[in-house]
Design a protein around this motif. Structure first.
Motif, PDB file in Angstrom:
ATOM      1  N   ASN B 451      33.948 108.406 -12.928  1.00 20.55           N
ATOM      2  CA  ASN B 451      35.268 108.659 -12.354  1.00 20.55           C
ATOM      3  C   ASN B 451      35.156 109.862 -11.422  1.00 20.55           C
ATOM      4  OD1 ASN B 451      38.217 108.222 -12.271  1.00 20.55           O
ATOM      5  ND2 ASN B 451      38.229 110.310 -13.004  1.00 20.55           N
ATOM      6  N   THR B 479      43.867  96.425  -2.980  1.00 19.39           N
ATOM      7  CA  THR B 479      43.847  96.906  -4.359  1.00 19.39           C
ATOM      8  C   THR B 479      45.232  97.225  -4.894  1.00 19.39           C
ATOM      9  OG1 THR B 479      43.467  99.086  -3.428  1.00 19.39           O
ATOM     10  CG2 THR B 479      41.546  97.867  -4.186  1.00 19.39           C
ATOM     11  N   THR B 481      47.061 100.039  -3.291  1.00 17.34           N
ATOM     12  CA  THR B 481      47.279 101.464  -3.006  1.00 17.34           C
ATOM     13  C   THR B 481      48.699 101.749  -2.531  1.00 17.34           C
ATOM     14  OG1 THR B 481      44.988 101.445  -2.257  1.00 17.34           O
ATOM     15  CG2 THR B 481      46.249 103.463  -1.886  1.00 17.34           C
ATOM     16  N   SER B 515      39.053 104.077   0.484  1.00 15.74           N
ATOM     17  CA  SER B 515      38.866 103.234  -0.698  1.00 15.74           C
ATOM     18  C   SER B 515      37.390 103.011  -0.933  1.00 15.74           C
ATOM     19  CB  SER B 515      39.556 101.886  -0.499  1.00 15.74           C
ATOM     20  OG  SER B 515      40.918 102.072  -0.192  1.00 15.74           O
ATOM     21  N   GLN B 518      35.668 103.525  -6.686  1.00 12.32           N
ATOM     22  CA  GLN B 518      36.842 103.571  -7.560  1.00 12.32           C
ATOM     23  C   GLN B 518      37.447 104.969  -7.625  1.00 12.32           C
ATOM     24  OE1 GLN B 518      36.221 101.868 -11.503  1.00 12.32           O
ATOM     25  NE2 GLN B 518      35.737 103.802 -12.462  1.00 12.32           N
ATOM     26  N   PHE B 519      37.351 105.729  -6.506  1.00 12.01           N
ATOM     27  CA  PHE B 519      37.996 107.040  -6.468  1.00 12.01           C
ATOM     28  C   PHE B 519      39.342 107.018  -5.754  1.00 12.01           C
ATOM     29  CE2 PHE B 519      34.738 107.258  -2.943  1.00 12.01           C
ATOM     30  CZ  PHE B 519      35.615 107.157  -1.875  1.00 12.01           C
ATOM     31  N   GLN B 646      42.911  94.384 -10.784  1.00 12.03           N
ATOM     32  CA  GLN B 646      41.653  95.003 -10.375  1.00 12.03           C
ATOM     33  C   GLN B 646      40.564  94.734 -11.406  1.00 12.03           C
ATOM     34  OE1 GLN B 646      40.803  97.371  -7.488  1.00 12.03           O
ATOM     35  NE2 GLN B 646      42.089  95.630  -7.036  1.00 12.03           N
ATOM     36  N   LYS B 709      42.510 107.412 -13.976  1.00  9.64           N
ATOM     37  CA  LYS B 709      41.129 107.235 -13.512  1.00  9.64           C
ATOM     38  C   LYS B 709      41.042 105.925 -12.722  1.00  9.64           C
ATOM     39  CE  LYS B 709      39.116 108.178 -17.660  1.00  9.64           C
ATOM     40  NZ  LYS B 709      38.136 108.670 -18.670  1.00  9.64           N
ATOM     41  N   GLY B 710      39.880 105.698 -12.132  1.00  2.00           N
ATOM     42  CA  GLY B 710      39.719 104.505 -11.301  1.00  2.00           C
ATOM     43  C   GLY B 710      39.563 103.245 -12.143  1.00  2.00           C
ATOM     44  N   GLY B 712      38.936 100.245 -10.118  1.00  2.00           N
ATOM     45  CA  GLY B 712      38.501  99.282  -9.109  1.00  2.00           C
ATOM     46  C   GLY B 712      37.144  98.672  -9.379  1.00  2.00           C
TER      47      GLY B 712
END
Lengths: 314, 754
Positions: B451, B479, B481, B515, B518-519, B646, B709-710, B712
């Motif tokens: 992460n 995703t 966003t 993007s 996964q941040f 996701q 946290k991510g 993705g």
């Protein structure tokens, strides 16, 4: 895409006269294969003759107890027709295992038969390919592609037919009815519509340039179970690694040759009382190619024959 | 600089009083996309009639262009201009940086006569229609002088060199520990070259306004694209206005710009007209990046109770000769299981093929296909349940660096997953369960993915109509966003969602890293949150200082925000009223987020457990997924629906990696075998019959102020390994050469006499 002339045929005679007048022309029906190939400049016809609006979409009973399917009946209509589903389930299933719903809604009976191979090297204009550019060589031989012919390949081409439907038609002893500009009507088995590559792999079928498919005729279905099986890594929208159609005591194999492959040696062995696995093996005596593919075809055919004897329809 | 302690205090997101955080709201831009009205880069309106560019690609892997003649193409119907390296306008040298702070250097198109990979751009045609541009390609005459090219990864694996700037990570004495172990596994896996297979190709629409160029392009990182184009053109970056509002899939492949961007800008300048350039489907395979093939050798040594004593994961991968990239397939293994003796590292082969690069959880995605199957083999050898083996090796601190975990719910993921999936119904004996001609089996694997929080900014404007508009140089690559940023902004300001707008993908907006890795959600979302907090303070001060406000003279620190109002006790006024008095443009603030000074004092990851049930056709070797289920822990969830999308999307990519996805370089030509979506087999709907995931309740207060946290890239991690383990459980064959296609499975079945 190379610029081309576009003609819309008003009736069959008009379509044929247009074709006779323009030797480089191609008939256009659903366009699901031809247009893709034109965009990739694999097909470069000077003229497209749109036959899509001709009245050739009927499905009707024949005097002999079979069905006549017009060349422009869409794959979706054919596969969902109750007569097809009940009497020729192997055909309905074969069609439904091909392409996607959207494509089947556009693709026609005649167009499905006329679709070209999906060999990776045929599809890439930068690669040598005798089918696309005669004399340039065959990059599938010694290449990475898995789907090469087990039967009937020549030193010039090992491409396989991409049509699932034609395998079922071949096992049902279907015939293709065509007409030429001179008015001559001809019927030939679906099984032999496509040529084996020989030294002219660029010629897929034995149709003349001015010859138009009018219909496919199915004789009455043979007695016994019908089975369709198609093997592939993903569950939809990809050509077969191998397929098999069984109807009664007849067996046809798909994705193993440039045409739907009637397994006559298998049929003869079965008629002689051989077990399904022996009968499947009999056909492979004449096969060339990779051991794994032969093994797949042997197992697949053997299992499908056994299933057909249980009356299976999977 | 803040510390993670600052983040632990309650805030509007963690309090979530209006319940927007976590709410499964629909996609902000969903209707636009499904109705075909969201303009993608190739479709944006242009100030005048556009021209269309077509890129011509090299058909040799290495060498030089000995002669090229584009004149016949230039005179073809509808063609405006045609360029080769001989006549393309001047661009800065590759890698050059006018501004040393640029994130990316110059990336010239048609920069020289050198061909470095098959599919490289060698000519460009601009015409009135895309058809005319493409049709003119056949009129270009090119003579190549081909050089020997290294194309076949397999034949260079044994001579692979070290990854640049890297050393093996060693803890303890692996060799001694391994040889002293009672039970061992030593096996090698292979993950093939894979392609991103985005629906939308790389595409750009460009036009010039005076000395500034406006480019709409499909890219995951706004600043990277803006800087690359500015440096290529040799102009300051403030003369490049880059927009990327809707993106039809990135998966890492659009983390950088390509020649469509450069050539569209150059051709628009040359022609004085707007220009659209899109890659063909074939060019998406040959002229962008791909995930390289990876060979992974895993060695595990354990005692008879299953406690790991030694663990090694050594990866060999490849990249383009002049574009170093390492698929870090071994890194995840450093943080996953306890073992005193450890070895991980990467070797690299340089080839004359298109550039390798980041794709869908780079590192973990292929890497976990090896270790997580090796763990399954070890469990089998020990006669242990695979979950019990993993729990036995659950570390108390990060085994790589002894740091405490911020939060680690891996064991709970496995236990909850086992219960919900019905793991107790798994027969541990391979090949014991049949359903007609199908062998049926179950498998599991864990998931781990790092992460990250990167520096980011955002802008926020509150206008007199009560609308809050968040602006950020961030991207939404499909995703969600847009949606989560609206939820964060709404919850922070106490505004309902219909009073929040989000505008993204514009280099004029406050920058965010984009993007990837996964941040995105944590980084852009934290910046949005901090900006919202700046707005709250600003509005409270405005109210306190404004005699017309009912809150005049009160302590701004005590004011609260709810239901579109600023509130203190029983007094309140609407944010709309407050903003309308502030001026015609309302109130605008900017805010930012930076990693905490002590963020690296904790080991910070997302975790999961993947469960799969497969059928293996005993006749043909076909593998079909019957059902799949995963349990994941990834911090606080912003939007339950989008997070699940996701995660399950990632799991599906794992299905592809395990069963179907593969490309290969033809060693005779340097071209890829598959160059379209009919040949490169991403999973289709029919492959995914029953697949679901749940996310555990979690908040990671070491991650960022929101504790999120991510998600993705977590879903793909371990997904394919669970499937491969299920294949073994189904039919008893261990296949280590992905994907597990029917030919390989059948050969293995036959080798076992099945």
């Amino acid at each position: 895409m190379k610029p081309f002339a576009f003609e819309r045929a008003r009736n069959v005679d008009h379509a044929l006269s247009l074709a006779a007048a323009a030797p480089g022309a191609r008939f256009l029906a659903g366009g699901t294969n031809l247009l893709d190939l034109m965009k990739l400049e694999i097909e470069q016809p000077d003229t497209l003759i749109d036959v899509g609006r001709l009245p050739l979409a009927d499905i009707s009973e024949t005097a002999g107890g079979g069905l006549r399917i017009g060349a422009l009946a869409t794959n979706s209509v054919v596969a969902s027709d109750p007569r097809i589903r009940s009497r020729y389930p192997v055909l309905a299933r074969a069609i439904l295992s091909g392409a996607s719903v959207q494509l089947r809604n556009k693709a026609s009976m005649g167009g499905n038969l006329m679709q070209r191979t999906r060999c990776s090297y045929f599809m890439d204009p930068a690669m040598p390919c005798n089918k696309r550019l005669p004399g340039s060589g065959c990059s599938a031989m010694g290449g990475l592609s898995q789907a090469t012919a087990l039967f009937g390949a020549s030193e010039f081409c090992a491409a396989v037919s991409a049509s699932d439907m034609s395998v079922a038609l071949a096992v049902l002893d279907a015939e293709v009815e065509t007409v030429r500009a001179d008015g001559s009507v001809r019927r030939r088995p679906v099984e032999t519509l496509h040529r084996l590559p020989g030294d002219a792999p660029q010629v897929d079928t034995d149709l003349a340039p001015d010859e138009l498919i009018l219909a496919v005729e199915l004789p009455p279905p043979p007695s016994g179970g019908q089975v369709w099986r198609k093997v592939r890594a993903r569950a939809s929208y990809i050509g077969a690694l191998a397929s098999v159609a069984v109807a009664g005591d007849r067996v046809a194999l798909g994705a193993v040759a440039a045409r739907p492959w009637r397994a006559r040696a298998t049929e003869a062995a079965l008629a002689g009382g051989a077990a399904p696995s022996e009968a499947a093996e009999a056909e492979l005596a004449s096969a060339s190619g990779e051991v794994g593919r032969k093994s797949l075809v042997r197992r697949l055919a053997s299992d499908a024959i056994q299933e057909s004897r249980k009356g299976g329809r999977s | 600089m803040s510390t993670v302690r600052d983040w632990a205090a309650p805030n509007p997101i963690t309090e979530n009083r209006s319940g927007l955080i976590g709410k499964p709201v629909d996609r902000y831009e969903g209707r636009l996309k499904v109705t075909g009205t969201a303009p993608y880069a190739f479709e944006v309106e242009t100030p005048s009639t556009p021209l269309y560019g077509h890129i011509v690609s090299a058909t040799i892997p290495r060498g030089r262009i000995a002669a090229i003649d584009v004149s016949q193409a230039a005179s073809a119907a509808g063609v405006v201009l045609a360029w080769s390296h001989l006549d393309v306008p001047v661009q800065a040298q590759r890698g050059a940086k006018l501004n040393p702070r640029s994130q990316r250097g110059s990336n010239p198109a048609l920069g020289s006569d050198r061909v470095e990979h098959y599919g490289q751009s060698v000519a460009f045609i601009l015409a009135d229609t895309p058809e005319n541009a493409r049709a003119a390609e056949s009129r270009i005459r090119i003579t190549y002088e081909a050089s020997d090219a290294d194309l076949d990864f397999g034949s260079f694996i044994d001579s692979a060199g070290p990854a640049p700037g890297e050393e093996d990570a060693r803890i303890g004495d692996f060799e001694a520990g391994y040889s002293a172990s009672e039970v061992t596994v030593d096996a090698t896996w292979f993950s093939p070259l894979q392609n991103h297979a985005q629906m939308e190709p790389c595409a750009t629409t460009a036009w010039w306004e005076g000395d500034k160029v406006v480019v709409h392009t499909s890219i995951q990182m706004v600043k990277g694209g803006q800087h690359a184009l500015a440096e290529t053109l040799g102009i300051p970056s403030d003369r490049v206005h880059l927009l990327t509002r809707y993106i039809g899939g990135g998966f890492g492949g659009k983390g950088q710009s390509y020649d469509d961007l450069t050539l569209a800008a150059l051709a628009a300048r040359e022609s004085g007209r707007p220009v659209r350039v899109a890659y063909t489907r074939r060019q998406m395979f040959q002229a962008t990046i791909h995930r390289p093939a990876v060979q992974m050798r895993v060695r595990l040594g354990a005692d008879k109770t299953g406690r790991l004593n030694a663990m090694a994961l050594e990866a060999v991968t490849h990249c383009a000769r002049n574009a170093p990239f390492v698929e870090h397939a071994a890194n995840f293994a450093r943080n996953l299981y306890a073992a005193p003796h450890r070895l991980t590292g990467h070797r690299l082969v340089r080839l004359d093929i298109p550039h390798a690069g980041a794709m869908r959880a780079p590192g973990e995605a292929p890497g976990m296909l090896s270790l997580e199957c090796a763990m399954d083999e070890l469990a089998d050898r020990l006669g242990m349940d695979p979950i019990a083996l993993r729990i036995r090796n659950e570390p108390e601190v990060d085994p790589d660096n002894a740091k405490p975990f911020s939060v680690r719910q891996l064991v709970r993921c496995m236990q909850e997953g086992a219960q919900q999936f019905g793991w107790d119904r798994r027969n541990p004996t391979p090949g014991a369960v049949r359903d007609g001609r199908w062998y049926v089996g179950m498998g599991m694997a864990t998931a781990i993915r790092g992460n990250f929080l990167l520096p980011a900014k955002a802008g926020l404007r509150l206008t007199g109509d009560g609308l809050a508009t968040l602006t950020q140089g961030m991207t939404d690559i499909g995703t969600g966003t847009y949606t989560i940023l609206a939820q964060i902004t709404g919850e922070t300001l106490g505004l309902p969602l219909d009073q929040v707008r989000v505008e993204l993908g514009d280099s004029n907006m406050p920058p965010a890293p984009g993007s990837g890795g996964q941040f995105g959600a944590a980084t852009a979302g934290s910046a949005a949150f901090e900006t919202g907090m700046v707005m709250r303070r600003r509005l409270a001060e405005l109210a306190a200082g404004d005699p017309r406000s009912p809150l005049y003279g009160e302590d701004p620190m005590l004011m609260d925000f709810a239901n579109g109002n600023i509130v203190l006790g029983n007094r309140s006024e609407s944010l709309a009223a407050l903003a309308s008095r502030a001026g015609p443009d309302g109130v605008y603030v900017e805010g930012s987020i930076s990693p905490a000074a002590d963020a690296r004092d904790w080991s910070q990851h997302t975790y999961g457990a993947q469960f799969a049930e497969v059928g293996v056709d005993s006749v043909t070797g076909e593998v079909r997924l019957r059902r799949m289920f995963g349990v994941f822990a990834a911090g606080r969830i912003l939007n339950a629906k989008l997070a699940k999308s996701q995660i399950t999307g990632g799991m599906i990519w794992g299905v592809g990696a395990a069963l179907t996805e593969s490309n290969a370089v033809d060693p005779r030509y340097g071209s890829f075998l598959h160059q379209d979506l009919g040949g490169y087999l991403a999973p289709v709907h029919a492959d995914i019959v029953n697949l679901d995931a749940v996310l555990l309740d979690e908040a990671d207060d070491k991650a960022n102020p929101m504790g999120i946290k991510g998600v993705g890239e977590l879903g793909i991690c371990g997904s394919g390994a669970a499937i491969a383990n299920a294949v073994y459980n189904a039919c008893g064959v261990r296949l280590r050469d992905y994907p597990l296609t029917p030919d390989k499975v059948l050969a293995a079945l036959e080798a076992k006499g099945l």
